[in-house]
Design a protein around this motif. Structure first.
Motif, PDB file in Angstrom:
ATOM      1  N   ILE A 172       0.841  -1.201   0.131  1.00 16.61           N
ATOM      2  CA  ILE A 172      -0.075  -0.064   0.173  1.00 16.61           C
ATOM      3  C   ILE A 172       0.967   1.187   0.121  1.00 16.61           C
ATOM      4  O   ILE A 172       0.765   2.186  -0.901  1.00 16.61           O
ATOM      5  CB  ILE A 172      -1.029  -0.060   1.158  1.00 16.61           C
ATOM      6  N   MET A 173       1.905   1.220   0.867  1.00 17.69           N
ATOM      7  CA  MET A 173       2.983   2.472   0.856  1.00 17.69           C
ATOM      8  C   MET A 173       3.679   2.599  -0.506  1.00 17.69           C
ATOM      9  O   MET A 173       3.639   3.543  -1.009  1.00 17.69           O
ATOM     10  CB  MET A 173       4.027   2.377   2.053  1.00 17.69           C
ATOM     11  N   ALA A 174       3.791   1.368  -1.069  1.00 16.43           N
ATOM     12  CA  ALA A 174       4.511   1.661  -2.635  1.00 16.43           C
ATOM     13  C   ALA A 174       3.568   2.311  -3.438  1.00 16.43           C
ATOM     14  O   ALA A 174       4.117   3.098  -4.244  1.00 16.43           O
ATOM     15  CB  ALA A 174       4.842   0.091  -3.216  1.00 16.43           C
ATOM     16  N   TYR A 175       2.371   2.356  -3.380  1.00 15.07           N
ATOM     17  CA  TYR A 175       1.355   2.890  -4.176  1.00 15.07           C
ATOM     18  C   TYR A 175       1.158   4.389  -3.587  1.00 15.07           C
ATOM     19  O   TYR A 175       1.344   5.198  -4.453  1.00 15.07           O
ATOM     20  CB  TYR A 175      -0.013   2.222  -4.337  1.00 15.07           C
ATOM     21  N   VAL A 176       1.199   4.578  -2.311  1.00 19.77           N
ATOM     22  CA  VAL A 176       0.764   5.995  -1.847  1.00 19.77           C
ATOM     23  C   VAL A 176       2.266   6.665  -2.266  1.00 19.77           C
ATOM     24  O   VAL A 176       2.215   7.937  -2.750  1.00 19.77           O
ATOM     25  CB  VAL A 176       0.954   5.808  -0.363  1.00 19.77           C
ATOM     26  N   ALA A 177       3.450   6.177  -2.508  1.00 15.08           N
ATOM     27  CA  ALA A 177       4.535   6.677  -2.666  1.00 15.08           C
ATOM     28  C   ALA A 177       4.629   7.316  -4.390  1.00 15.08           C
ATOM     29  O   ALA A 177       5.509   8.147  -4.425  1.00 15.08           O
ATOM     30  CB  ALA A 177       5.862   5.790  -2.582  1.00 15.08           C
ATOM     31  N   MET A 178       3.817   6.767  -4.912  1.00 15.45           N
ATOM     32  CA  MET A 178       3.482   7.195  -6.430  1.00 15.45           C
ATOM     33  C   MET A 178       2.439   8.502  -6.556  1.00 15.45           C
ATOM     34  O   MET A 178       2.600   9.106  -7.656  1.00 15.45           O
ATOM     35  CB  MET A 178       2.692   6.277  -7.268  1.00 15.45           C
ATOM     36  N   THR A 179       2.120   8.847  -5.432  1.00 19.23           N
ATOM     37  CA  THR A 179       1.332  10.060  -5.426  1.00 19.23           C
ATOM     38  C   THR A 179       2.025  11.380  -4.957  1.00 19.23           C
ATOM     39  O   THR A 179       3.024  11.341  -4.148  1.00 19.23           O
ATOM     40  CB  THR A 179      -0.022  10.064  -4.283  1.00 19.23           C
ATOM     41  N   PRO A 180       1.421  12.597  -5.310  1.00 22.07           N
ATOM     42  CA  PRO A 180       2.092  13.868  -5.255  1.00 22.07           C
ATOM     43  C   PRO A 180       1.924  14.084  -3.459  1.00 22.07           C
ATOM     44  O   PRO A 180       2.667  15.015  -2.885  1.00 22.07           O
ATOM     45  CB  PRO A 180       1.503  14.812  -5.868  1.00 22.07           C
ATOM     46  N   GLU A 181       0.911  13.426  -3.066  1.00 23.09           N
ATOM     47  CA  GLU A 181       0.743  13.688  -1.402  1.00 23.09           C
ATOM     48  C   GLU A 181       1.872  13.081  -0.617  1.00 23.09           C
ATOM     49  O   GLU A 181       1.738  13.308   0.707  1.00 23.09           O
ATOM     50  CB  GLU A 181      -0.586  13.364  -0.978  1.00 23.09           C
TER      51      GLU A 181
END
Length: 213
Positions: A172-181
């Motif tokens: 999940i963190m790996a996907y969050v890391a792809m966001t500008p937030e």
């Protein structure tokens, strides 16, 4: 030697959880692609493996299992070393606590809003709903605050021993890391940032990238 067949897609956080744990335990497996985003989960063959049409599902030695928690329990029994279920009863209870939190609260809120709008929609040629992101960020930040507090006095989510809970959270963190937030979220939650930096160094994480990542 048991033959493991894992059904799912390399884009899935839960499939990645299982793949990382198999990598950690040195278990060979075949990944058979099932793309539930295009309706493949509703095929007759897959519904026999997973009656809800989700992923992952696992076949091994004539046994079929669905749901990640059940699958990782079997993997731990088949290959107890290296242990990813803590021996300490409090740490094991905390592991299960965070697995349930991620399943029931964090995944729907973080993946269902931030990741879906920022990562999934663009990959499916759909627009990002900026209002949905803005509306969803307070609860995303709440989850990061809870994680940060849990990691204040512990190296990993369950305690000083890495556990399945960390392998639930990392994809999940790996996907969050792809966001500008992500930059602001990690800057505001330094213990989560420290945990994330450490987890990314694990060979099992490096060897199981998402499709297209």
């Amino acid at each position: 030697m048991a033959k493991y067949t894992l059904f799912g897609g390399a884009y899935s956080t839960y499939v990645r959880t299982v793949r990382m744990l198999m990598q950690e335990k040195g278990l060979d497996y075949e990944l058979v692609p099932v793309n539930i985003l295009t309706g493949e989960g509703q095929s007759e063959a897959h519904l026999r493996r997973h009656p809800f049409g989700k992923i992952p599902a696992l076949e091994v030695d004539g046994v079929t299992l669905f749901e990640t928690a059940a699958i990782v329990e079997l993997l731990e029994a088949h290959q107890p070393t290296p242990a990813r279920f803590p021996e300490d009863p409090v740490e094991r209870a905390r592991m299960r606590q965070w697995m349930n939190v991620i399943d029931n609260y964090l995944y729907p809120d973080v993946v269902g809003t931030l990741v879906w709008q920022r990562v999934v929609n663009p990959r499916m040629d759909q627009p990002c709903d900026e209002q949905a992101v803005r509306d969803g960020m307070p609860v995303v930040r709440k989850h990061f605050g809870l994680l940060n507090a849990a990691l204040e006095n512990a190296k990993w989510l369950a305690g000083d021993t890495i556990s399945v809970a960390d392998f639930y959270l990392a994809p999940i963190m790996a996907y969050v890391a792809m966001t500008p937030e992500a930059e602001r979220l990690l800057a505001d939650h330094p213990q989560v940032a420290r945990w994330w930096e450490a987890f990314q160094q694990r060979e099992s994480f490096i060897q199981t990238p998402f499709d297209g990542s």
